[in-house]
Write a protein that holds these residues in place. Structure first.
Motif, PDB file in Angstrom:
ATOM      1  N   ASN A  24       0.850  -1.180   0.000  1.00 42.96           N
ATOM      2  CA  ASN A  24       0.000   0.000   0.000  1.00 42.96           C
ATOM      3  C   ASN A  24       0.890   1.237   0.000  1.00 42.96           C
ATOM      4  O   ASN A  24       1.995   1.219   0.564  1.00 42.96           O
ATOM      5  N   LEU A  25       0.417   2.299  -0.632  1.00 43.90           N
ATOM      6  CA  LEU A  25       1.276   3.474  -0.808  1.00 43.90           C
ATOM      7  C   LEU A  25       1.780   4.008   0.537  1.00 43.90           C
ATOM      8  O   LEU A  25       2.914   4.480   0.633  1.00 43.90           O
ATOM      9  N   SER A  26       0.957   3.903   1.566  1.00 44.19           N
ATOM     10  CA  SER A  26       1.356   4.402   2.888  1.00 44.19           C
ATOM     11  C   SER A  26       2.514   3.606   3.484  1.00 44.19           C
ATOM     12  O   SER A  26       3.191   4.073   4.408  1.00 44.19           O
ATOM     13  N   GLU A  27       2.744   2.399   2.958  1.00 44.50           N
ATOM     14  CA  GLU A  27       3.797   1.526   3.489  1.00 44.50           C
ATOM     15  C   GLU A  27       5.085   1.605   2.688  1.00 44.50           C
ATOM     16  O   GLU A  27       6.132   1.113   3.123  1.00 44.50           O
ATOM     17  N   ILE A  28       5.018   2.175   1.479  1.00 45.98           N
ATOM     18  CA  ILE A  28       6.208   2.234   0.625  1.00 45.98           C
ATOM     19  C   ILE A  28       7.147   3.327   1.116  1.00 45.98           C
ATOM     20  O   ILE A  28       6.735   4.456   1.379  1.00 45.98           O
ATOM     21  N   HIS A  29       8.412   2.983   1.230  1.00 48.47           N
ATOM     22  CA  HIS A  29       9.414   3.945   1.689  1.00 48.47           C
ATOM     23  C   HIS A  29      10.753   3.608   1.044  1.00 48.47           C
ATOM     24  O   HIS A  29      10.948   2.507   0.514  1.00 48.47           O
ATOM     25  N   ILE A  30      11.659   4.555   1.077  1.00 52.43           N
ATOM     26  CA  ILE A  30      13.018   4.330   0.575  1.00 52.43           C
ATOM     27  C   ILE A  30      13.900   3.980   1.763  1.00 52.43           C
ATOM     28  O   ILE A  30      14.023   4.767   2.709  1.00 52.43           O
TER      29      ILE A  30
END
Length: 250
Positions: free
Chosen positions: A75-81
């Motif tokens: 989910n977009l809220s979980e995507i991180h670098i």
């Protein structure tokens, strides 16, 4: 159970083949009955993760395990670098490929050097060159159906690519990776470029798929917040194909 006539593999690999889609609701008796009416020299079974009795039966019928197909979702809220990728954010780019870049990408795909953990590449009946040609034709098919190809660059150097679609708030990453001989860290660079681009788009989630034959790539995606969403066991029966090829070699 669903049977699919994989007619495109006749052109790709010169084989008479088919594919079985087997779900958790299928029974051993039903699959055995359906198999009696199928005669293919190369037959792939795509089996739900909880079909253990069916898998055992397939192995008794001559099928052998080749990989687990792993679907990942974030989910977009979980995507991180991750920290390891932060240093590349400012020096990598993710831009739709030009015609010239697409030609370079397709040539590299066709060489067979990119996807050497693929089930076709690893099968001695085919090898990496045939697998590469198959991947190139799949690339052409995806693009003809509306997918887009993105070039991934480190500064000005083309180091990888990604083919994807974006529909109904979902980005689906079908095919991609770093080019061969791009050096240490290129995998992290390509993943950083991709996830940094998609996390800034108006989408809800990202989906991609990897093979259990390539665990380093699985771990790489998980570093960016992707999680296992589904598992499918892939088995093949290629005994008849092996017999035909042995006769042709005599």
């Amino acid at each position: 159970m669903t049977f699919i006539e994989t007619w495109w593999e006749k052109e790709n690999l010169n084989i008479d083949s088919g594919k079985l889609l087997i779900e958790d609701s299928d029974t051993v008796d039903h699959v055995v009955e359906e198999l009696q009416g199928i005669n293919k020299e190369y037959l792939e079974a795509d089996v739900g993760a909880n079909c253990f009795e069916i898998i055992s039966m397939l192995e008794m019928q001559g099928f052998h395990f080749v990989e687990t197909a792993i679907e990942l979702k974030g989910n977009l809220s979980e995507i991180h670098i991750p920290r390891a990728g932060n240093r590349f954010v400012e020096c990598v780019s993710y831009i739709q490929s030009t015609e010239e870049e697409l030609s370079v990408i397709e040539e590299l795909i066709a060489s067979g050097e990119m996807f050497q953990t693929d089930k076709i590449s690893l099968n001695p009946l085919f090898g990496k060159k045939k697998a590469g040609i198959r991947y190139r034709k799949w690339t052409e098919s995806l693009l003809a159906q509306g997918a887009r190809c993105f070039s991934i660059k480190y500064r000005e150097s083309l180091i990888g690519f990604e083919i994807c679609t974006c529909k109904n708030g979902q980005a689906e990453l079908f095919l991609g990776g770093r080019f061969p001989n791009t050096g240490v860290g290129a995998g992290m660079m390509t993943a950083t470029a991709s996830y940094d681009f998609w996390r800034r788009q108006e989408i809800q989630c990202i989906i991609t798929r990897v093979s259990s034959n390539n665990l380093p790539v699985l771990k790489l995606h998980e570093m960016f917040g992707m999680r296992v969403n589904n598992l499918r066991y892939i088995l093949v029966n290629d005994q008849e194909l092996k017999g035909r090829l042995q006769k042709e070699d005599l």
